[in-house]
Design a protein around this motif. Structure first.
Motif, short mmCIF file in Angstrom:
data_model
loop_
_atom_site.label_atom_id
_atom_site.label_comp_id
_atom_site.label_asym_id
_atom_site.label_seq_id
_atom_site.Cartn_x
_atom_site.Cartn_y
_atom_site.Cartn_z
N ILE A 146 5.79 -37.26 -14.47
CA ILE A 146 4.90 -36.31 -13.81
C ILE A 146 5.63 -35.60 -12.69
O ILE A 146 5.55 -34.37 -12.55
CB ILE A 146 3.64 -37.03 -13.26
N TYR A 147 6.34 -36.37 -11.89
CA TYR A 147 6.96 -35.81 -10.70
C TYR A 147 8.32 -35.17 -10.95
O TYR A 147 8.83 -34.43 -10.11
CB TYR A 147 7.07 -36.89 -9.61
N SER A 148 8.93 -35.46 -12.11
CA SER A 148 10.18 -34.80 -12.44
C SER A 148 9.88 -33.41 -12.99
O SER A 148 8.80 -33.15 -13.51
CB SER A 148 10.96 -35.61 -13.48
N SER A 149 10.85 -32.52 -12.86
CA SER A 149 10.67 -31.16 -13.35
C SER A 149 12.00 -30.64 -13.85
O SER A 149 12.99 -31.37 -13.89
CB SER A 149 10.16 -30.25 -12.22
N GLY A 150 12.03 -29.37 -14.23
CA GLY A 150 13.29 -28.78 -14.66
C GLY A 150 14.25 -28.60 -13.50
O GLY A 150 15.44 -28.36 -13.70
N VAL A 151 13.73 -28.71 -12.28
CA VAL A 151 14.56 -28.51 -11.09
C VAL A 151 15.00 -29.84 -10.50
O VAL A 151 16.18 -30.07 -10.22
CB VAL A 151 13.78 -27.70 -10.03
N VAL A 152 14.05 -30.76 -10.34
CA VAL A 152 14.34 -32.05 -9.69
C VAL A 152 13.87 -33.19 -10.58
O VAL A 152 12.78 -33.14 -11.15
CB VAL A 152 13.64 -32.14 -8.31
N MET A 153 14.72 -34.21 -10.72
CA MET A 153 14.33 -35.44 -11.42
C MET A 153 14.03 -36.51 -10.39
O MET A 153 14.71 -36.61 -9.36
CB MET A 153 15.45 -35.92 -12.34
N GLU A 154 13.01 -37.34 -10.66
CA GLU A 154 12.64 -38.42 -9.75
C GLU A 154 12.56 -39.73 -10.52
O GLU A 154 11.98 -39.79 -11.61
CB GLU A 154 11.30 -38.13 -9.08
N ARG A 155 13.15 -40.78 -9.97
CA ARG A 155 13.07 -42.13 -10.54
C ARG A 155 12.69 -43.11 -9.44
O ARG A 155 12.82 -42.82 -8.26
CB ARG A 155 14.44 -42.54 -11.13
N LYS A 156 12.22 -44.29 -9.87
CA LYS A 156 11.86 -45.35 -8.93
C LYS A 156 12.85 -46.51 -9.07
O LYS A 156 13.40 -46.75 -10.16
CB LYS A 156 10.45 -45.86 -9.21
N TYR A 157 13.06 -47.25 -7.99
CA TYR A 157 13.85 -48.48 -8.06
C TYR A 157 13.33 -49.48 -7.04
O TYR A 157 12.48 -49.14 -6.22
CB TYR A 157 15.35 -48.20 -7.89
N CYS A 158 13.81 -50.72 -7.15
CA CYS A 158 13.34 -51.83 -6.31
C CYS A 158 11.82 -51.95 -6.38
O CYS A 158 11.14 -52.03 -5.35
CB CYS A 158 13.80 -51.67 -4.87
N GLY A 159 11.30 -51.96 -7.60
CA GLY A 159 9.87 -52.15 -7.78
C GLY A 159 9.01 -51.06 -7.18
O GLY A 159 7.86 -51.29 -6.83
N GLY A 160 9.57 -49.85 -7.05
CA GLY A 160 8.81 -48.74 -6.48
C GLY A 160 8.96 -48.62 -4.98
O GLY A 160 8.40 -47.70 -4.37
N LYS A 161 9.75 -49.52 -4.35
CA LYS A 161 9.95 -49.43 -2.91
C LYS A 161 10.92 -48.31 -2.54
O LYS A 161 10.99 -47.88 -1.39
CB LYS A 161 10.49 -50.76 -2.36
N GLY A 162 11.71 -47.88 -3.53
CA GLY A 162 12.66 -46.80 -3.32
C GLY A 162 12.54 -45.74 -4.39
O GLY A 162 12.07 -46.01 -5.50
N SER A 163 12.94 -44.52 -4.06
CA SER A 163 12.94 -43.41 -5.02
C SER A 163 14.31 -42.77 -5.08
O SER A 163 15.05 -42.75 -4.08
CB SER A 163 11.90 -42.34 -4.63
#
Length: 437
Positions: A351-368
């Motif tokens: 949802i939050y990723s786009s053609g411009v910016v990609m977003e991922r989660k790590y550490c169980g969602g504590k970090g992006s």
């Protein structure tokens, strides 16, 4: 955005909880009690009805949805609801959660006009398979546009704090005493820290061998508790990699089904009461790896602790409950996202990723993690950019195979990738900065 979620189960609840902050969320389910619980705690619009019944959508006939997300436990219900919603109301994008791996190989997504199909069982199995390649790591993430990886490992071999020299990699997160933070160089590592390292995988792999010595460097034998769909999917991956597998389950029928699906290649053992004695009776302590892959997170934790007591050096728990993540880490258990939590994170990331910016989660969602590539013809090529400097963030510029901290003004070139690792608290400000470049 206006978002409709079909299904008020665990995945639907967590999505509604996250997305209702800043978006208009409607949740459809025929379970009135589940909808009431949602409405009591969240600012959402509940719609009581069967998601497979066209009449349910008559209540939304004049409504526009930027996003429709079908996340029940039934593939057929998700598929039908997606069809009906697309025909009954105006829908911008469609996301669907599917359990059956058959659909991953079919053209159903294109035929139904689905924008994103999430296969959580496959995501969990992929993560476990990666641990075979990196047996001393806790988790491994790859990224589009980059050959570099994000690898987490436990600092188990040190007895006192040491300063870690960053050579070809960077420390982009530390979980210490249940607290997650993004450190600034020079980085001091304390005994037992869970480190998140980003960069050249060969350098990080070498570090894994020095810092994580409590687990085997090679996996040859594995025990899996749970002979359900996920346990069988994981066993299939391990068997294909030449690993000897034993499947344990309380349910005799599930063991027999698993034996049939795996064509007798794994040893399926029925243990009616699931007691700790099974470790001695079946010689499970000889395994290099134990994976607790049942649907019960608490049971998975218990089995991991029992395995540790019987000298199995690497234990992995499938986790579907966000609240247990920190506890599992504190107990030294490797955590793999279960199908439900994998679906939740994968949907949010897409949802939050786009053609411009990609977003991922790590550490169980504590970090992006945020990535922005400078494509050919980008307005950013040749432009000098000042870095984000509001703290709780590690910012980098990747050029070719070179990783450099983005700690001062940089003139960007085509092909560059800006990569940011940030805590959840600082993520909104970083997101505004990277999109606003």
């Amino acid at each position: 955005m206006d978002i409709i979620i079909a299904g008020a189960g665990r995945v639907g609840f967590n999505l509604a909880k996250t997305l209702s902050i800043g978006h208009n969320v409607t949740v459809i389910d025929r379970n009135a009690e589940a909808l009431q619980r949602l409405q009591e705690s969240l600012d959402i619009l509940p719609v009581h009805g069967d998601i497979e019944d066209p009449y349910t959508y008559h209540k939304l006939i004049d409504k526009h949805a930027d996003l429709f997300i079908a996340v029940t436990d039934l593939d057929e219900a998700n598929i039908v609801s997606t069809l009906i919603a697309g025909d009954s109301i105006e829908v911008g994008r469609k996301f669907i959660r599917l359990r059956n791996s058959f659909f991953a190989k079919s053209s159903i997504r294109e035929k139904l006009g689905i924008d994103e199909a999430i296969f959580p069982m496959q995501l969990s199995s992929d993560t476990v398979e990666t641990l075979l390649e990196y047996p001393r790591a806790n988790n491994v993430k790859s990224f589009k546009y980059l050959g570099m990886k994000l690898i987490s490992l436990r600092a188990s071999s040190i007895s006192e704090p040491v300063e870690l020299a960053e050579e070809g990699f960077a420390v982009v997160g530390i979980e210490r005493d249940k607290r997650f933070f993004v450190p600034e160089p020079p980085v001091t590592v304390a005994p037992g820290d869970l480190l998140y390292l980003f960069g050249d995988e060969a350098r990080i792999r070498e570090l894994c061998g020095r810092y994580e010595t409590d687990v085997p460097g090679r996996i040859e034998r594995c025990v899996i508790f749970g002979a359900g769909d996920l346990g069988v999917a994981i066993a299939r991956r391990l068997l294909d990699s030449g690993i000897e597998v034993k499947l344990i389950d309380k349910d005799l029928q599930r063991c027999e089904t698993a034996d049939e699906l795996l064509e007798g290649e794994a040893t399926a053992i029925s243990c009616r009461y699931g007691t700790a004695a099974i470790f001695e009776e079946e010689g499970l302590g000889e395994a290099d790896l134990m994976i607790a892959a049942t649907d019960d997170d608490e049971y998975n934790i218990i089995k991991c602790l029992e395995a540790r007591e019987h000298d199995i050096r690497k234990v992995v728990a499938i986790n579907n409950e966000l609240e247990y993540y920190g506890l599992m880490h504190a107990l030294g258990i490797v955590v793999v996202r279960g199908p439900k939590i994998s679906a939740y994170h994968a949907i949010l990331e897409r949802i939050y990723s786009s053609g411009v910016v990609m977003e991922r989660k790590y550490c169980g969602g504590k970090g992006s993690v945020f990535l922005r590539k400078i494509f050919p013809g980008s307005k950013l090529a040749g432009r000098t950019v000042k870095p984000f400097k509001k703290g709780e963030c590690a910012l980098f510029l990747v050029r070719g195979d070179r990783l450099a901290r983005f700690d001062g003004p940089r003139t960007l070139e085509e092909g560059d990738v800006i990569v940011a690792f940030v805590t959840e608290r600082a993520a909104p400000a970083l997101k505004a900065w990277i999109y606003g470049l």
